[in-house]
Scaffold this motif. Structure first.
Motif, PDB file in Angstrom:
ATOM      1  N   ASN A  88      38.786  33.201  36.707  1.00  0.00           N
ATOM      2  CA  ASN A  88      39.799  33.940  37.464  1.00  0.00           C
ATOM      3  C   ASN A  88      39.794  33.448  38.904  1.00  0.00           C
ATOM      4  O   ASN A  88      38.758  33.065  39.430  1.00  0.00           O
ATOM      5  CB  ASN A  88      39.489  35.446  37.450  1.00  0.00           C
ATOM      6  CG  ASN A  88      39.683  36.041  36.078  1.00  0.00           C
ATOM      7  OD1 ASN A  88      40.676  35.785  35.428  1.00  0.00           O
ATOM      8  ND2 ASN A  88      38.717  36.826  35.628  1.00  0.00           N
ATOM      9  N   GLU A  89      40.973  33.493  39.510  1.00  0.00           N
ATOM     10  CA  GLU A  89      41.074  33.127  40.918  1.00  0.00           C
ATOM     11  C   GLU A  89      41.258  34.387  41.756  1.00  0.00           C
ATOM     12  O   GLU A  89      42.001  35.282  41.386  1.00  0.00           O
ATOM     13  CB  GLU A  89      42.247  32.175  41.143  1.00  0.00           C
ATOM     14  CG  GLU A  89      41.979  30.791  40.637  1.00  0.00           C
ATOM     15  CD  GLU A  89      42.762  29.742  41.421  1.00  0.00           C
ATOM     16  OE1 GLU A  89      43.841  30.067  41.934  1.00  0.00           O
ATOM     17  OE2 GLU A  89      42.269  28.607  41.502  1.00  0.00           O
ATOM     18  N   PHE A  90      40.548  34.426  42.881  1.00  0.00           N
ATOM     19  CA  PHE A  90      40.618  35.553  43.792  1.00  0.00           C
ATOM     20  C   PHE A  90      40.838  35.039  45.201  1.00  0.00           C
ATOM     21  O   PHE A  90      40.374  33.954  45.549  1.00  0.00           O
ATOM     22  CB  PHE A  90      39.293  36.345  43.775  1.00  0.00           C
ATOM     23  CG  PHE A  90      38.997  37.029  42.479  1.00  0.00           C
ATOM     24  CD1 PHE A  90      39.395  38.341  42.269  1.00  0.00           C
ATOM     25  CD2 PHE A  90      38.310  36.376  41.472  1.00  0.00           C
ATOM     26  CE1 PHE A  90      39.105  38.980  41.077  1.00  0.00           C
ATOM     27  CE2 PHE A  90      38.020  37.000  40.278  1.00  0.00           C
ATOM     28  CZ  PHE A  90      38.425  38.317  40.082  1.00  0.00           C
ATOM     29  N   GLN A  91      41.514  35.845  46.003  1.00  0.00           N
ATOM     30  CA  GLN A  91      41.667  35.511  47.412  1.00  0.00           C
ATOM     31  C   GLN A  91      40.418  35.982  48.145  1.00  0.00           C
ATOM     32  O   GLN A  91      39.952  37.111  47.936  1.00  0.00           O
ATOM     33  CB  GLN A  91      42.899  36.204  47.985  1.00  0.00           C
ATOM     34  CG  GLN A  91      43.140  35.831  49.432  1.00  0.00           C
ATOM     35  CD  GLN A  91      44.401  36.466  49.996  1.00  0.00           C
ATOM     36  OE1 GLN A  91      45.176  37.089  49.276  1.00  0.00           O
ATOM     37  NE2 GLN A  91      44.595  36.320  51.286  1.00  0.00           N
ATOM     38  N   LEU A  92      39.874  35.126  48.999  1.00  0.00           N
ATOM     39  CA  LEU A  92      38.684  35.477  49.769  1.00  0.00           C
ATOM     40  C   LEU A  92      39.094  36.308  50.981  1.00  0.00           C
ATOM     41  O   LEU A  92      39.895  35.866  51.792  1.00  0.00           O
ATOM     42  CB  LEU A  92      37.947  34.207  50.207  1.00  0.00           C
ATOM     43  CG  LEU A  92      36.668  34.415  51.014  1.00  0.00           C
ATOM     44  CD1 LEU A  92      35.613  35.147  50.187  1.00  0.00           C
ATOM     45  CD2 LEU A  92      36.122  33.080  51.482  1.00  0.00           C
ATOM     46  N   ASP A 104      42.054  40.278  43.783  1.00  0.00           N
ATOM     47  CA  ASP A 104      42.793  39.615  42.703  1.00  0.00           C
ATOM     48  C   ASP A 104      44.295  39.748  42.934  1.00  0.00           C
ATOM     49  O   ASP A 104      44.744  40.321  43.927  1.00  0.00           O
ATOM     50  CB  ASP A 104      42.363  40.141  41.326  1.00  0.00           C
ATOM     51  CG  ASP A 104      42.734  41.607  41.098  1.00  0.00           C
ATOM     52  OD1 ASP A 104      43.514  42.179  41.893  1.00  0.00           O
ATOM     53  OD2 ASP A 104      42.247  42.188  40.118  1.00  0.00           O
ATOM     54  N   MET A 105      45.076  39.201  42.006  1.00  0.00           N
ATOM     55  CA  MET A 105      46.532  39.182  42.161  1.00  0.00           C
ATOM     56  C   MET A 105      47.154  40.584  42.143  1.00  0.00           C
ATOM     57  O   MET A 105      48.248  40.783  42.652  1.00  0.00           O
ATOM     58  CB  MET A 105      47.178  38.333  41.050  1.00  0.00           C
ATOM     59  CG  MET A 105      46.768  36.881  41.084  1.00  0.00           C
ATOM     60  SD  MET A 105      47.136  36.154  42.683  1.00  0.00           S
ATOM     61  CE  MET A 105      46.178  34.682  42.621  1.00  0.00           C
ATOM     62  N   GLU A 106      46.444  41.557  41.564  1.00  0.00           N
ATOM     63  CA  GLU A 106      46.964  42.934  41.505  1.00  0.00           C
ATOM     64  C   GLU A 106      46.567  43.737  42.737  1.00  0.00           C
ATOM     65  O   GLU A 106      46.875  44.925  42.819  1.00  0.00           O
ATOM     66  CB  GLU A 106      46.451  43.657  40.245  1.00  0.00           C
ATOM     67  CG  GLU A 106      47.114  43.234  38.949  1.00  0.00           C
ATOM     68  CD  GLU A 106      46.562  41.920  38.403  1.00  0.00           C
ATOM     69  OE1 GLU A 106      45.326  41.753  38.370  1.00  0.00           O
ATOM     70  OE2 GLU A 106      47.372  41.063  38.034  1.00  0.00           O
ATOM     71  N   GLY A 107      45.810  43.109  43.653  1.00  0.00           N
ATOM     72  CA  GLY A 107      45.402  43.823  44.861  1.00  0.00           C
ATOM     73  C   GLY A 107      44.090  44.570  44.718  1.00  0.00           C
ATOM     74  O   GLY A 107      43.678  45.289  45.624  1.00  0.00           O
ATOM     75  N   ASP A 133      42.890  30.247  54.708  1.00  0.00           N
ATOM     76  CA  ASP A 133      43.128  31.148  53.575  1.00  0.00           C
ATOM     77  C   ASP A 133      42.586  30.466  52.330  1.00  0.00           C
ATOM     78  O   ASP A 133      43.034  29.371  51.971  1.00  0.00           O
ATOM     79  CB  ASP A 133      44.635  31.418  53.380  1.00  0.00           C
ATOM     80  CG  ASP A 133      45.167  32.393  54.423  1.00  0.00           C
ATOM     81  OD1 ASP A 133      44.361  33.160  54.975  1.00  0.00           O
ATOM     82  OD2 ASP A 133      46.382  32.383  54.665  1.00  0.00           O
ATOM     83  N   LEU A 134      41.629  31.099  51.662  1.00  0.00           N
ATOM     84  CA  LEU A 134      40.948  30.446  50.545  1.00  0.00           C
ATOM     85  C   LEU A 134      41.106  31.224  49.244  1.00  0.00           C
ATOM     86  O   LEU A 134      41.109  32.449  49.228  1.00  0.00           O
ATOM     87  CB  LEU A 134      39.450  30.301  50.859  1.00  0.00           C
ATOM     88  CG  LEU A 134      39.100  29.535  52.137  1.00  0.00           C
ATOM     89  CD1 LEU A 134      37.607  29.623  52.407  1.00  0.00           C
ATOM     90  CD2 LEU A 134      39.532  28.091  52.034  1.00  0.00           C
ATOM     91  N   MET A 135      41.247  30.465  48.160  1.00  0.00           N
ATOM     92  CA  MET A 135      41.220  31.031  46.802  1.00  0.00           C
ATOM     93  C   MET A 135      39.905  30.575  46.173  1.00  0.00           C
ATOM     94  O   MET A 135      39.587  29.379  46.181  1.00  0.00           O
ATOM     95  CB  MET A 135      42.396  30.528  45.958  1.00  0.00           C
ATOM     96  CG  MET A 135      43.748  31.018  46.413  1.00  0.00           C
ATOM     97  SD  MET A 135      43.928  32.811  46.339  1.00  0.00           S
ATOM     98  CE  MET A 135      44.094  33.075  44.590  1.00  0.00           C
ATOM     99  N   VAL A 136      39.142  31.527  45.634  1.00  0.00           N
ATOM    100  CA  VAL A 136      37.846  31.226  45.036  1.00  0.00           C
ATOM    101  C   VAL A 136      37.967  31.375  43.522  1.00  0.00           C
ATOM    102  O   VAL A 136      38.520  32.361  43.031  1.00  0.00           O
ATOM    103  CB  VAL A 136      36.753  32.182  45.579  1.00  0.00           C
ATOM    104  CG1 VAL A 136      35.401  31.874  44.952  1.00  0.00           C
ATOM    105  CG2 VAL A 136      36.665  32.082  47.092  1.00  0.00           C
ATOM    106  N   THR A 137      37.463  30.386  42.772  1.00  0.00           N
ATOM    107  CA  THR A 137      37.459  30.466  41.307  1.00  0.00           C
ATOM    108  C   THR A 137      36.129  31.069  40.868  1.00  0.00           C
ATOM    109  O   THR A 137      35.060  30.573  41.227  1.00  0.00           O
ATOM    110  CB  THR A 137      37.637  29.074  40.674  1.00  0.00           C
ATOM    111  OG1 THR A 137      38.857  28.512  41.155  1.00  0.00           O
ATOM    112  CG2 THR A 137      37.692  29.168  39.160  1.00  0.00           C
TER     113      THR A 137
END
Length: 157
Positions: A88-92, A104-107, A133-137
């Motif tokens: 899954n990808e998440f915003q840091l 996550d994408m749902e907040g 702005d980073l996306m972490v897997t």
């Protein structure tokens, strides 16, 4: 009978963390459980045995969380457990006290993933400190999770 108390400790949908697969059906770059740990298969070979023996499969794999190399030998007709692996990808959002604060994408937020050790963790911290702005897997298997990579997201101006 009506006064019996039922206590259900788990709140998941009953999905298992692993599923069985015949050893001969496993493939290189696939996943397998060896010594109770989720592993990625890096090499496998099958050996034919004598007149009345079974063919054996020799697996060489790395633990997907620790990176340790493990080996196993199993008859090709036996079942082995295969971990259910999710990415899954998440915003840091933040790095606090060695843990990542992610969204996550749902907040929904998540604060229980450790910042990775070594070069990956150092690079992640540096990029975060630079205000990117980073996306972490995050990879998860068998009730364990770890950050395995990250990338910079394109800024929307």
């Amino acid at each position: 009978m009506a006064d019996e108390q039922h206590v259900f400790e788990t709140a998941d949908a009953g999905s298992s963390t692993t599923y069985p697969m015949q050893c001969s059906a496993l493939r290189k770059n696939g996943f397998v459980v060896i010594k109770g740990r989720p592993c990625k298969i890096i090499d496998m070979s099958t050996s034919k045995t004598g007149k009345h023996g079974h063919a054996k499969v020799h697996l060489v794999a790395t633990d997907i969380f620790t990176g340790k190399k493990v080996e196993d030998l199993s008859p090709s007709t036996h079942n082995m457990e295969v971990p259910v692996v999710k990415r899954n990808e998440f915003q840091l959002l933040d790095i606090d006290d060695g843990f990542l604060s992610l969204m996550d994408m749902e907040g929904e937020t998540k604060d229980d993933v450790k910042c990775p050790d070594g070069e990956l963790g150092d690079n992640l911290q540096t990029a975060f400190d630079e205000g990117k702005d980073l996306m972490v897997t995050i990879i998860s298997a068998m009730n364990e999770e770890a950050a395995i990579s990250f990338k910079e997201t394109a800024k929307n101006d």
